[in-house]
Design an enzyme around this catalytic site. Sequence first.
Site, short mmCIF file in Angstrom:
data_model
loop_
_atom_site.label_atom_id
_atom_site.label_comp_id
_atom_site.label_asym_id
_atom_site.label_seq_id
_atom_site.Cartn_x
_atom_site.Cartn_y
_atom_site.Cartn_z
N CYS A 1 34.45 36.05 38.66
CA CYS A 1 35.77 36.65 38.37
C CYS A 1 36.29 37.56 39.47
O CYS A 1 37.42 38.04 39.38
CB CYS A 1 35.71 37.41 37.04
SG CYS A 1 35.03 36.43 35.70
N HIS B 1 41.23 45.21 35.61
CA HIS B 1 40.62 43.91 35.29
C HIS B 1 40.99 43.55 33.86
O HIS B 1 41.44 42.45 33.59
CB HIS B 1 39.11 43.99 35.48
CG HIS B 1 38.42 42.68 35.37
ND1 HIS B 1 38.74 41.59 36.16
CD2 HIS B 1 37.39 42.27 34.57
CE1 HIS B 1 37.96 40.57 35.84
NE2 HIS B 1 37.14 40.95 34.89
N HIS C 1 42.48 35.10 31.20
CA HIS C 1 41.53 35.39 32.27
C HIS C 1 41.32 34.12 33.07
O HIS C 1 40.68 33.18 32.60
CB HIS C 1 40.22 35.88 31.66
CG HIS C 1 39.25 36.42 32.67
ND1 HIS C 1 39.40 36.27 34.03
CD2 HIS C 1 38.09 37.12 32.51
CE1 HIS C 1 38.40 36.85 34.66
NE2 HIS C 1 37.60 37.37 33.76
#
Length: 855
Positions: free
Chosen positions: A161, A293, A329
């Site tokens: 990520c 995030h 995401h």
Amino acid sequence: MKNRKRVVITGMGILSPLADNIVDFRQALFAKKCAITDSQRFSRWFPHARAAEILYAGGYPELSEQIIQSLDNAALWAYKVGKEALTQAGLVSHRASLEETGLIIGVSSAGTEAFLPLFERRIQDFSLAKAIYSGGFSSCCASVSSLLGLKGGFELVATACTASPNAAGMAYDAIQNGKSPIMLVAGTEPIYLPTFAGFYALNVMHPESCTPFSGTPGMSIGEGAGALVLEEYQHAVDRGATLYGEILSYATSCDAYHETGPDPRAGGAVQVMLKALRNAGIAPEQVDYVNLHGTGTEANDRIETLAMKKVFPQSASLPVSSTKSWFGHTIGAAGIVELIACLVTLPAQKILPTLNFGTPRANCDLDYVANDFRQQQVNIFVKNSYAFGGNNCSLVLSMRPASLPVSLCREKRVVISGAGAVTAIGHSLNEMLEAIWNNQQPATLQPVVFHQETLAEVRALLDVLRATRQFETVLGYGWPDVAPLLPQQAENFNTFQVIGLEPRRHLRRYDQRKATRGGTFALIALSAALASARHKIKKDGDEIGLIMGMARGPQETTWKYLQSLQPDPRKVRTAEFPGSLMNAMTTFCGISAGIKGYTTTLATGENAALGALTYGYDIIRQALQAQVMVGGADEHFPSMALYMDAITQKLQMTADAADYQVYASAPRGFVPGEGACMLLLEAPESAEARGAAVLAEILSYGKSCSNSYFAADRLSEQTQAMALAIGRALADAGITAKDIDVVCGGSNGSQHHSQVEIDAIWQVFQQEKPQVPVVNYNAFFGFVASCAGLLNLAVLIDCFRQQRVPAIPHTQWFCDSRLNFVREPLRLPLQHALLLGSNEAGNYYALVIKGGQPG
């Protein structure tokens, strides 16, 4: 001290469930559209599956149908956004600029789509063309660089990520170190069944749409791609480019805490922000906004809030928000897609809100800009990203380029102070070197034994390929002779394998339950490199970084995880999910050794560890990190990929190690090996302060890539690319070909690899030093794909010490009379060596190495 170069953003490209271009993407954001909805692809397996999916990505009229059918979405999407970014920057047709432009792509699950028919039990849909052109983890880099005409070399970042912001940081460093005035950065992430199933089984999915920092915890998965053109400021100004922002600095770090969960004290998240701000010369109080995030999970949101409070004195009033509430995401593409969302809305003096915000959760008490845009002028902002394995990345940007003083750095020399290795001919570097210098009998090759499940898959796949005649149409030749491999194992199919290794003899701390074969090799080599450099990590783990290059990664864990997808993907083995990621070995080593500094995993394929070496060089040279451990590791695993390499005759099937002959007149392919090599990099004064010896110095490096990925005849263009990399390395070192005392090639031994290398060496050296000695030591330990170049470098380091070079092993009849291949051990004064390497997709490395003190 010297001024750092300003790095500005001159182009952007986007592909999102919200829109497939920058203009429409901006409009969708201002309209507060949320792309998370019922999944059309995953509902067949998972009830109430929700996702932000790209169901239509537009056409590619400029590409042939043959190329489109050969590429997966990871490559097609990266190409699409890359082309849009270059077009916006006014560079898409500027050949001279593109030939200097490098490419760095961030992705988490590349190379997956080609094999989905196997995972999903629809083997009749398998495409050999897609497997060849899109089946490698870094194949998207080769596709995109070839289609866009980029020749500055490429790398693939695989830190899950944090991959795309980490890629932007690497590109920033490349510009800082003068490797290119322009870099193209992309993040691309289609969501495939293995990824969706893994997150679903971890019970972290939100039942509706994620609500970061409020309401019910849970994440929403998404997919997409984004690209940025980064450019040196003066170069951009001189050509009249539009400037969309300036990257002031970046940093990465590692929690060194857990494979999936973040450090509950937020240590890594705090450290990465403080380093990034310090690198930019910015005080926390100067930051106007932070794009978080913000996954929506309980652990992330709590820890990220804590980190903000520890870093920013004004945290109670500092606007922060999460854009994952808009489009989910997007894993490897998340950082860059979210960064672009900021870059297209902040010029209107509007801060993106956190959508779906409800009742704040316990300990989530910041200003999350709930639900509606905040009218506010922003200059300095921070983009944070976090990933499995405790990988952290932070970017500091300015919306008004050149409005702040440029930061300073003290440029450092870069030396190697420690080295460690594990190979089939020795479990330590000394054992390996002793075997080489004593010219011991070749290692005994070990047989390859495939799992019955793999053999069953192969039989079914070969039946499909036979029926559809894909060997003839794709490879240009008829059905290969696979009889020796079916149905039983071939007696002459063997590889270099590490046998008899006892990890606890080499390691003080070793958790066998969490160790993979490759991770064990890497940790042993890492520990040995630290010991040889007289360096002990105590409470100073943030002073040392870790960069690893991967070829095929943790193959056994990945195989186990993929096997568990059947018969019910809702019940996959979650224990193997994080361990199947490309950064799993880096995570294991970081946790085991307590390394918390700059941490990255590259998955550029063969010789990926040379990419790690060049990145480590960039970090040390800028004094961003005191020490950096670089390396790579490979584990033997009888995978379907190995089987297919065998029947398509890429590798050599043999029972005798002496049959592996590099640069031979009648080459038969390479023999795979396994093992690891790790090197400690630092400034010479740092090593000397500890009393550590300087083993060698890295004077410079050069990179290049060919644009021949889809060409039928690649030899000439790939030769030119390797020669260009050599020329760049020599020029950067301030020397010429006549100053090189020995050339160490990196060919795996196949005819094509060897010919590219031979022709490039001859092209560079024929005028000034045609008889320069040429060596290559891969045949001693097998072709250890990720770190073949580093293992050769480890031998070179000892050559400097002894002022002599061993002969190329086994080869009796060489393929080219023009070069001075070292046929017998040779004594000669050694000061400068040229180290070469390439990967399977046409990416080339050249490094100029200066010897340490002779022994």
